[in-house]
Design an enzyme around this catalytic site. Structure first.
Site, PDB file in Angstrom:
ATOM      1  N   GLU A 324      71.292  58.412  50.068  1.00 36.45           N
ATOM      2  CA  GLU A 324      70.646  57.823  51.254  1.00 36.45           C
ATOM      3  C   GLU A 324      69.170  58.216  51.391  1.00 36.45           C
ATOM      4  O   GLU A 324      68.702  58.489  52.497  1.00 36.45           O
ATOM      5  CB  GLU A 324      71.408  58.235  52.522  1.00 36.45           C
ATOM      6  CG  GLU A 324      72.829  57.714  52.539  1.00 36.45           C
ATOM      7  CD  GLU A 324      73.618  58.191  53.750  1.00 36.45           C
ATOM      8  OE1 GLU A 324      74.240  57.361  54.397  1.00 36.45           O
ATOM      9  OE2 GLU A 324      73.616  59.416  54.039  1.00 36.45           O
TER      10      GLU A 324
HETATM   11  C1  ACM Z   1      77.197  60.401  51.847  1.00 41.06           C
HETATM   12  O1  ACM Z   1      78.223  60.182  52.506  1.00 41.06           O
HETATM   13  N1  ACM Z   1      76.015  60.164  52.370  1.00 41.06           N
HETATM   14  C2  ACM Z   1      77.259  60.939  50.492  1.00 41.06           C
END
Ligand code: ACM
Length: 510
Positions: A324
């Site tokens: 992310e």
């Molecule tokens: C995640 O759940 N951002 C790896």
């Protein structure tokens, strides 16, 4: 918060646990009826019983003293009888004998005779055999008579996957050393062998780095919601690593980067591209922070962090996060991940990263952790990476059980106990097959989970299911049969003081 003492008292007064109601008040003479989780490879019953009494001694070959001590104290928790522990190079005539075979691997053989119980295997195998033996003890208290029988027989067992893990996010909410030890105990009960600790994120930095002290003194001071955070000193971290190692569990530290880094960016202005420190953050948004990928100081920082942590861990893996990173342009992200893999390798560790890292070149030995994106994971496999299976839709312990679950999130879906159990890492995706898979990991993110009671609620009863997916071959796993074994553990959880979700899909024994 619950104390360990409570669980000890709970277990001592526990009556009737692991046997089907037809066996009530009868010795457990058929070992095949014991509802083991995870299910062993083979169980042969021989129709007799071994009894634990005040005279029972636990013997162990040299090097297995700690395993023997853990067995003795777990027997004491279950029965109130604390066996003595002795080192012995040869098999005794009676008692319990933990016998190191000098082999590697995680398999074991557990032979339960009328007079002598023998567990044979590597140190890991012996520890797992101990867990199986503990599940076989009938703690039924017949009219006040404290006799604790184990059905006789032979169990031969070994795990299906080599990597059987769980992740605990100690960054969003901090969990102290005692709480993490309790989490480790939960993993140990089900023969899991990895604890992945998510040690840094936007909301907090949780491990002391001596060369960058503000990371913890400032960056670790808060948590989600604005409460006081916390961190582990390096000494405390070593204590956790040892506690886990004594239970055959490897701790894998994760420092998430280049995104999920606000706690570091708030602690050191120079890590920001504009040279200004950010504010501490206690909300739950993701994707807004990034290390400055074209500054030299960023890589000096990463090198220092990886160096200081790597000497604290005997395990071979270091987790670099990589998920992310929405504020890092892809053209910056790709070379960043390549550079960080090299830094980690230079400190003698192999890399694990969330599936996004597969956008970069993959260094030999790097493992991709599948959580969201099959295309990324497939790309990682094509580049030679092995995969850890943590599909959020199946294996995220922070997902709610149902629409009414107070704790947890639901962006990846609701995960009832059957949904969490009834899937196969090898068939989940057409492009990920057995030879690509290192193992499975269930992840507990802690945006909404604030203390160990809440951890227990999200983990139980899903965790034993993930452990079984990791240990037991897919052709031996079946939800309808599994749920009847799981049903016998409600009373165990209650006796241990574990807050669990009493799923209506499981026919809990009263
Ligand atoms: C995640 O759940 N951002 C790896």
């Amino acid at each position: 918060m619950k104390t360990r003492k409570k669980s000890i008292i709970g277990l001592v007064i526990l009556t009737a646990v692991l046997f089907f109601s037809s066996c009530e008040n009868e010795p457990p003479t058929d070992l095949t009826l014991t509802p083991f989780i995870p299910l062993p490879v083979s169980i042969e019953a021989t129709g007799g019983e071994f009894e634990i009494t005040v005279k029972t001694v636990v013997y162990a070959t040299e090097g297995l003293e700690v395993t023997a001590q853990i067995l003795a104290s777990q027997i004491a928790e279950k029965t109130g009888i604390m066996p003595e522990v002795e080192i012995s190079a040869t098999a005794p005539r009676k008692g319990i004998y933990i016998s190191g075979s000098g082999e590697n691997g995680e398999g074991y053989e557990l032979k339960i005779g009328k007079k002598l119980v023998t567990i044979t295997g590597s140190p890991a195998g012996c520890f797992f055999g101990v867990q199986t033996l503990l599940q076989a003890i009938n703690t039924e208290d017949e009219e006040g008579e404290k006799d604790f029988e184990i059905a006789t027989g032979i169990i031969k067992d070994k795990p299906y996957y080599e990597y059987r893990g769980a992740m605990l996010d100690v960054a969003r909410h901090f969990f102290n050393v005692e709480e993490v030890k309790q989490f480790i105990d939960f993993l140990a009960m089900y023969k899991m062998n990895v604890l992945h600790l998510h040690l840094s994120d936007d909301q907090g930095w949780r491990i002391e780095i001596k060369s960058w002290p503000n990371l913890t003194t400032y960056g670790g001071s808060l948590e989600v919601g604005g409460g006081p955070g916390g961190f582990y000193t390096q000494e405390q971290f070593k204590e956790l690593v040892q506690y886990a190692a004594d239970r055959q569990i490897t701790i894998i530290p994760e420092i998430d980067m280049p995104g999920h880094t606000n706690a570091a960016l708030a602690s050191y202005a120079e890590l920001n591209c504009n040279g200004k420190a950010t504010e501490l953050y206690t909300g739950t948004r993701v994707g807004f922070s990034t290390l400055c990928t074209d500054k030299d100081v960023t890589y000096q920082f990463i090198d220092d962090v990886v160096r200081e942590i790597s000497v604290l861990i005997p395990g071979k893996y270091f987790h670099m996060g990589g998920d992310e990173s929405h504020s890092t342009p892809l053209e910056d992200y790709i070379p960043f991940v390549e550079k960080v893999q090299k830094i980690i390798k230079s400190h003698g560790k192999e890399v694990i990263g969330w599936d996004e890292i597969a956008n970069s070149a993959i260094v030999e030995g790097t493992v991709v952790q599948f959580w969201a994106d099959e295309a990324n994971t497939t790309m990682g496999i094509a580049k030679g990476a092995k995969v850890i299976m943590s599909p959020a839709k199946k294996a995220y312990l922070d997902m709610k059980y149902n629409a009414d679950t107070e704790l947890g999130l639901r962006w990846a879906g609701l995960i009832e106990v059957d949904t969490g159990y009834d899937w196969d890492p090898e068939t989940l995706s057409d492009s990920i097959s057995r030879e690509n898979i290192l193992g499975i990991e269930a992840a507990l993110w802690s945006e909404t989970v604030t203390n160990i009671d809440e951890v227990e609620y999200m983990v139980f009863p899903r965790l034993p299911g993930y452990a079984e997916i990791g240990w037991t071959a897919p052709d031996k796993r079946n939800w309808d049969e599994y749920k009847t074994r799981l049903a016998t553990y409600g009373k165990v959880f209650e006796a241990m003081g574990i807050d669990y979700y009493k799923s209506p899909l499981v026919p809990w024994e009263e």
